[in-house]
Design a protein around this motif. Structure first.
Motif, short mmCIF file in Angstrom:
data_model
loop_
_atom_site.label_atom_id
_atom_site.label_comp_id
_atom_site.label_asym_id
_atom_site.label_seq_id
_atom_site.Cartn_x
_atom_site.Cartn_y
_atom_site.Cartn_z
N ALA A 216 9.57 12.86 -1.95
CA ALA A 216 9.77 14.00 -1.08
C ALA A 216 10.89 13.76 -0.07
O ALA A 216 11.48 14.68 0.44
CB ALA A 216 8.46 14.33 -0.35
N ALA A 217 11.16 12.50 0.24
CA ALA A 217 12.20 12.18 1.21
C ALA A 217 13.60 12.39 0.65
O ALA A 217 14.57 12.37 1.39
CB ALA A 217 12.04 10.74 1.68
N ARG A 218 13.71 12.58 -0.64
CA ARG A 218 15.02 12.76 -1.28
C ARG A 218 15.23 14.22 -1.60
O ARG A 218 14.30 14.98 -1.86
CB ARG A 218 15.08 11.93 -2.57
N ARG A 219 16.50 14.61 -1.63
CA ARG A 219 16.81 16.01 -1.93
C ARG A 219 16.62 16.35 -3.39
O ARG A 219 16.14 17.42 -3.74
CB ARG A 219 18.25 16.31 -1.51
N TYR A 220 17.03 15.43 -4.27
CA TYR A 220 16.99 15.71 -5.70
C TYR A 220 16.48 14.48 -6.44
O TYR A 220 16.49 13.36 -5.93
CB TYR A 220 18.39 16.09 -6.20
N ASP A 221 16.07 14.72 -7.69
CA ASP A 221 15.48 13.66 -8.51
C ASP A 221 16.36 13.37 -9.72
O ASP A 221 16.71 14.28 -10.48
CB ASP A 221 14.08 14.07 -8.99
N LEU A 222 16.69 12.10 -9.90
CA LEU A 222 17.54 11.64 -11.00
C LEU A 222 16.74 10.72 -11.92
O LEU A 222 16.15 9.75 -11.45
CB LEU A 222 18.77 10.89 -10.45
N ALA A 223 16.74 11.04 -13.21
CA ALA A 223 16.13 10.16 -14.20
C ALA A 223 17.22 9.33 -14.87
O ALA A 223 18.25 9.88 -15.25
CB ALA A 223 15.38 10.98 -15.25
N ILE A 224 16.99 8.03 -15.01
CA ILE A 224 17.92 7.16 -15.73
C ILE A 224 17.20 6.66 -16.97
O ILE A 224 16.19 5.95 -16.89
CB ILE A 224 18.40 5.98 -14.88
N LEU A 225 17.70 7.06 -18.14
CA LEU A 225 17.09 6.67 -19.41
C LEU A 225 17.58 5.29 -19.81
O LEU A 225 18.78 5.07 -19.98
CB LEU A 225 17.44 7.69 -20.50
N VAL A 226 16.64 4.35 -19.97
CA VAL A 226 16.99 2.97 -20.34
C VAL A 226 16.07 2.50 -21.45
O VAL A 226 15.01 3.05 -21.69
CB VAL A 226 16.88 2.01 -19.13
N ASN A 227 16.52 1.45 -22.12
CA ASN A 227 15.70 0.77 -23.13
C ASN A 227 15.74 -0.71 -22.80
O ASN A 227 16.73 -1.39 -23.04
CB ASN A 227 16.27 1.03 -24.53
N LEU B 232 19.39 10.97 -3.47
CA LEU B 232 18.86 11.14 -4.81
C LEU B 232 17.73 10.14 -5.05
O LEU B 232 17.94 8.94 -4.89
CB LEU B 232 19.95 10.92 -5.86
N ALA B 233 16.55 10.63 -5.41
CA ALA B 233 15.46 9.75 -5.80
C ALA B 233 15.65 9.39 -7.27
O ALA B 233 15.97 10.25 -8.09
CB ALA B 233 14.12 10.43 -5.60
N VAL B 234 15.49 8.12 -7.61
CA VAL B 234 15.75 7.65 -8.97
C VAL B 234 14.48 7.12 -9.60
O VAL B 234 13.69 6.43 -8.95
CB VAL B 234 16.82 6.53 -8.96
N GLU B 235 14.30 7.46 -10.87
CA GLU B 235 13.21 6.88 -11.64
C GLU B 235 13.75 6.48 -13.01
O GLU B 235 14.43 7.27 -13.67
CB GLU B 235 12.06 7.87 -11.82
N PHE B 236 13.48 5.25 -13.42
CA PHE B 236 13.84 4.82 -14.77
C PHE B 236 12.81 5.37 -15.74
O PHE B 236 11.60 5.26 -15.51
CB PHE B 236 13.89 3.29 -14.86
N ILE B 237 13.30 5.97 -16.83
CA ILE B 237 12.40 6.53 -17.83
C ILE B 237 12.72 5.94 -19.20
O ILE B 237 13.79 5.36 -19.40
CB ILE B 237 12.47 8.07 -17.88
N GLY B 238 11.80 6.12 -20.14
CA GLY B 238 11.99 5.61 -21.49
C GLY B 238 11.66 6.68 -22.52
O GLY B 238 11.43 7.85 -22.17
N LEU B 239 11.63 6.27 -23.76
CA LEU B 239 11.39 7.19 -24.86
C LEU B 239 10.12 8.01 -24.67
O LEU B 239 10.06 9.19 -25.01
CB LEU B 239 11.33 6.39 -26.17
N GLU B 240 9.08 7.40 -24.10
CA GLU B 240 7.79 8.06 -23.96
C GLU B 240 7.79 9.16 -22.89
O GLU B 240 6.82 9.91 -22.75
CB GLU B 240 6.69 7.05 -23.63
N ASP B 241 8.88 9.28 -22.12
CA ASP B 241 8.94 10.24 -21.02
C ASP B 241 9.68 11.53 -21.37
O ASP B 241 10.09 12.28 -20.48
CB ASP B 241 9.62 9.59 -19.80
N PHE B 242 9.83 11.79 -22.65
CA PHE B 242 10.59 12.97 -23.10
C PHE B 242 10.09 14.26 -22.44
O PHE B 242 10.88 15.07 -21.96
CB PHE B 242 10.48 13.08 -24.62
#
Length: 489
Positions: A189-200, A225-235
């Motif tokens: 909530a403290a960030r304006r926008y949310d960024l997903a970074i797809l990694v393996n 920007l709030a960042v979350e690393f995501i993977g294949l299971e997060d489609f």
């Protein structure tokens, strides 16, 4: 983000979750107080999601209001699509066989409640399906065909279809699930926008190492920007975010392309965008594009089974043979003579109708210019691996890769002609993040290829700009997100 459970009639539900509001579908759809609320996460537990039912409209209007519905209308439609279900079955084949291989029956039904099953052995399989469809309650049907299991259908579970002996498990799971969801809110909530970074994390040659990924996070956080690393299971979670940054090696026939396509359909800012993946992934296309725009390239021939001899007539050995979708120096082979040429092409033509054959230009290094949003970020010299003609060398026995050394230059200190040629080539693809590879023979320059998803590693590409390199990339993301918000995306 506040959680709201929407059901047909709260009086019919025995589920009591402290701190989570439950309302009827009618109230959610008709009351102004809900339509005006912001930052709502809607858990749609209606009896049916069929077209134009209450459940369907809850997810549809939640999206229109800027809320985050689970499931989304797209997920509801995916459940109805046999082609999507077949695709899921193919992508999770190993997981399916591992989980169900011991069963003696020919069919199996898996009930999934908030991503879990009563039997812990199926938790991973349940979580995978939940991450894709993100309906709170799902039922997956599996069928054995021959000696292999495959996913046949995925459907929501209606309230009156829940067995009595499952209700205690659902209540316990829900009490764990919703607090876990709420703990994410203060961070994001403290960030304006949310960024997903797809990694393996298991990739042998990822485009960014761990230090570089952490520097992306630092740069993004500094810009809100709030960042979350995501993977294949997060489609299925892509609608939660405002942007997607793919830091996994891309290909058209690959989940990275499907991630890009879905993210674009959901209105996210996407790098690499699907069109860039499509253009850069195929060297036949790139060759045609570069030639049509009269950019200098090595002498190149597109071959197929009926014109193999033209190479002997027009090029001198050794020659370089490339699979159209090769990357990281893999799928790129050198033929020293006609015998080796026929050996390589006969094997490669089994997988591709067309191949690229280029004249061999021996050099001690390749230029690489990293370009983003139409601007050069850095220029590198990648030297060939020891006793090899490519920058990467794979050990035939161990399978390990070794690389030559690299030098990094500030753009203003690099040869102007190299940078200008790289920009011309990159601009033919789009305004994404590209790595343009150029060979230099004496004073002559040749574009080898334009890569989407270029390497950005700590201590190499960031050697000159350091943190500024990551900040420049994240500033483009922020600019594009804000532009989309302004036009109502």
């Amino acid at each position: 983000m506040h959680a709201l459970i929407v059901v047909n009639d709260p009086a019919d539900w025995e589920l009591d979750i402290p701190g989570v509001e439950m309302v009827s579908a009618w109230s959610y759809l008709t009351c102004d107080s809900y339509s005006k609320m912001r930052r709502l996460r809607i858990y749609n537990l209606c009896r049916s999601y069929s077209y134009q039912s209450f459940g369907y409209y809850v997810s549809l209007l939640a999206a229109a209001r800027g809320h985050k519905p689970f499931p989304t209308v797209k997920a509801i439609q995916d459940m109805e699509s046999s082609s999507i279900v077949r695709l899921m079955s193919s992508e999770m084949d190993k997981l399916i066989q591992k989980n169900l291989g011991y069963l003696q029956s020919d069919s199996f039904e898996l009930s999934i409640y908030f991503g879990r099953n009563l039997a812990k052995r199926y938790d991973r399989l349940s979580a995978y399906l939940y991450r894709f469809f993100e309906a709170p309650f799902l039922r997956a049907y599996f069928q054995k065909v021959g000696n292999r299991w495959q996913l046949e259908t995925v459907t929501p579970i209606a309230a009156n279809d829940i067995p009595d002996d499952h209700k205690e498990f659902i209540a316990a799971t829900a009490k764990e699930f919703f607090p876990r969801q709420r703990t994410l809110a203060p961070r994001r909530a403290a960030r304006r926008y949310d960024l997903a970074i797809l990694v393996n994390r298991d990739e042998a040659l990822p485009p960014s190492d761990e230090k570089a990924l952490n520097r992306f996070v630092k740069a993004a956080n500094g810009l809100g920007l709030a960042v979350e690393f995501i993977g294949l299971e997060d489609f299925a979670r892509l609608p939660e975010f405002d942007a997607l940054f793919i830091r996994e090696t891309t290909n058209v026939n690959h989940h990275t392309y499907r991630f890009a396509r879905k993210a674009e359909a959901e209105g996210l800012v996407v790098v690499d965008d699907s069109l860039s993946i499509l253009k850069c992934s195929n060297k036949v296309y790139l060759n045609e594009l570069l030639e049509s725009k009269k950019l200098p390239t090595p002498r190149t021939i597109v071959i197929h089974r009926d014109n193999l001899d033209v190479v002997v007539e027009q090029l001198t050995f050794p020659v370089i043979i490339k699979q159209p979708d090769s990357s990281f120096s893999q799928g790129v082979l050198k033929a020293e003579n006609i015998e080796r040429y026929h050996e390589i092409t006969s094997r490669m033509l089994e997988d591709s109708a067309l191949l690229i054959v280029q004249e061999f230009i021996p050099t001690s290094f390749d230029w690489r210019v990293v370009v983003f949003d139409g601007h050069p970020l850095c220029v590198c010299k990648y030297y060939m691996a020891a006793r090899h003609w490519q920058i990467l060398r794979k050990d035939a026995k161990t399978g390990r890769f070794s690389a030559g050394k690299a030098e990094t230059f500030a753009v203003e200190h690099a040869p102007r002609q190299v940078v200008e040629l790289a920009l011309k080539a990159a601009n033919l693809i789009g305004d994404g993040l590209y790595g343009v590879d150029i060979k230099q023979r004496d004073k002559e320059l040749y574009v080898i290829e334009v890569n989407d998803n270029p390497n950005i590693d700590s201590g190499v590409e960031d050697l000159v700009l350091k943190d500024e390199l990551y900040e420049r990339i994240m500033r483009v993301f922020l600019k594009r997100i804000e532009r989309r918000k302004e036009v109502g995306y």
